[in-house]
Motif scaffolding. Structure first.
Motif, PDB file in Angstrom:
ATOM      1  N   ASN A 197      48.329  35.511  33.584  1.00 57.47           N
ATOM      2  CA  ASN A 197      48.385  34.087  34.340  1.00 57.47           C
ATOM      3  C   ASN A 197      47.049  33.842  35.234  1.00 57.47           C
ATOM      4  N   PHE A 198      46.365  34.899  35.775  1.00 55.98           N
ATOM      5  CA  PHE A 198      45.448  34.578  36.487  1.00 55.98           C
ATOM      6  C   PHE A 198      44.280  34.227  35.631  1.00 55.98           C
ATOM      7  N   PHE A 199      43.900  34.554  34.317  1.00 61.85           N
ATOM      8  CA  PHE A 199      43.021  34.128  33.553  1.00 61.85           C
ATOM      9  C   PHE A 199      43.162  32.521  33.382  1.00 61.85           C
ATOM     10  N   GLY A 200      44.390  32.101  33.193  1.00 57.76           N
ATOM     11  CA  GLY A 200      44.798  30.700  33.077  1.00 57.76           C
ATOM     12  C   GLY A 200      44.352  29.852  34.256  1.00 57.76           C
ATOM     13  N   ARG A 201      44.588  30.418  35.261  1.00 63.00           N
ATOM     14  CA  ARG A 201      44.209  29.783  36.611  1.00 63.00           C
ATOM     15  C   ARG A 201      42.748  29.649  36.865  1.00 63.00           C
ATOM     16  N   TYR A 202      41.855  30.774  36.459  1.00 60.07           N
ATOM     17  CA  TYR A 202      40.674  31.090  37.026  1.00 60.07           C
ATOM     18  C   TYR A 202      39.766  31.510  35.742  1.00 60.07           C
ATOM     19  N   ASP A 203      39.897  30.646  34.521  1.00 64.44           N
ATOM     20  CA  ASP A 203      39.318  31.157  33.205  1.00 64.44           C
ATOM     21  C   ASP A 203      37.581  30.757  33.490  1.00 64.44           C
ATOM     22  N   SER A 204      37.385  29.853  34.275  1.00 67.91           N
ATOM     23  CA  SER A 204      35.880  29.623  34.631  1.00 67.91           C
ATOM     24  C   SER A 204      35.161  30.506  35.571  1.00 67.91           C
ATOM     25  N   SER A 205      36.005  31.199  36.132  1.00 61.28           N
ATOM     26  CA  SER A 205      35.418  32.237  37.145  1.00 61.28           C
ATOM     27  C   SER A 205      35.412  33.648  36.559  1.00 61.28           C
ATOM     28  N   TRP A 206      34.607  34.134  35.943  1.00 60.23           N
ATOM     29  CA  TRP A 206      34.460  35.402  35.223  1.00 60.23           C
ATOM     30  C   TRP A 206      34.325  36.460  36.247  1.00 60.23           C
TER      31      TRP A 206
END
Length: 274
Positions: A229-238
């Protein structure tokens, strides 16, 4: 001859070192980028960060709701592993000591589950009938049941190496069935029990598909779904994604480091008759 043996050992050591370096590259890359600013982590490389952003971890814990998902994962893992150990040790003891045709069939039937796939449609129907959908208890029962074949397989081999004379001596001293198992046999199973606990811990903690199917509420999600879920929200913040992955993987790494010697001992002890 000695020179040839030396060259062979040298080649093996070099090969092992190369493989080890390759295996360590992904986790080190994730760890290194987890403390970078967003702009530096965008390229996902080993370049030195312009500044060390350890605040990424506190941000992930707060925004990613990791504390609740951590407690959920611990609840599911401890519950599933505890149930699995309790019932599998007793089952393996009975099947190993009473080798009747029925018990032999039951043992091979249980072990067959190692190679059998999970029918998720039937499992969902059963969970709906038992009203265990979207329930932590239901997920624990599924986790515990799915690890039964492998657990019984390992424990069965170890129990077979325990001398039967211990059973006879305990019975002569007045032990009943439960006293014999819990006071005499179970303490001797420590190597294989710790091995099964650790292996099941790794599997349950890293499970993603089952909670995705059986948990609809985000408040019940384990850490694997929290990362998703976190990756879906912050997929551009590696940098934040990397910090999230590090925090999620940390309990598994610690458990493996602390118990790796037991894994080797438990996997091999049952192969030698005592």
């Amino acid at each position: 001859m000695a020179k040839k043996r030396f060259l062979t050992q040298l080649a093996n050591n070099v090969f092992i070192c190369i493989v080890s370096i390759i295996m360590f590259v992904p986790p080190l890359l994730i760890l290194f980028n987890s403390v970078k600013p967003k702009s530096d982590a965008a390229s996902m490389n080993f370049a030195w960060p312009s500044s060390w952003e350890f605040s990424n971890y506190s941000f992930v814990i707060e925004i990613g709701n990791l504390m609740q998902s951590f407690m959920n994962s611990m609840f599911y893992t401890v519950g599933a592993v505890g149930l699995n150990i309790l019932f599998c040790t007793m089952a393996a003891f009975v099947l190993s000591r009473r080798k009747t045709r029925v018990n032999n069939f039951m043992y091979f039937f249980i072990v067959l589950g190692i190679a059998m796939p999970v029918n998720h449609i039937s499992l969902i129907k059963i969970m709906q009938m038992l009203q265990l959908m979207n329930s932590g208890i239901g997920l624990i029962l599924i986790y515990a049941a799915l690890q039964v074949p492998f657990s019984v397989f390992l424990i069965y081999g170890f129990v077979s190496s325990v001398p039967r004379t211990l059973d006879e001596a305990a019975i002569i001293d007045g032990c009943g069935s439960f006293g014999l198992f819990f006071k005499v046999i179970f303490p001797l199973l420590k190597p294989v029990v710790v091995t099964v606990m650790l292996l099941n811990f790794l599997v349950v903690w890293n499970e993603f598909i089952l909670p995705l199917y059986f948990l609809n509420s985000s408040e019940l999600w384990p850490m694997t779904l929290a990362v998703f879920n976190f990756f879906g929200r912050y997929d551009s913040s590696w940098n934040l994604v990397s910090a999230n992955i590090v925090l999620t993987s940390l309990p598994v790494v610690i458990a493996y480091i602390l118990g790796q010697k037991y894994i080797v001992a438990g996997m091999t002890a049952g192969s030698v008759k005592g």
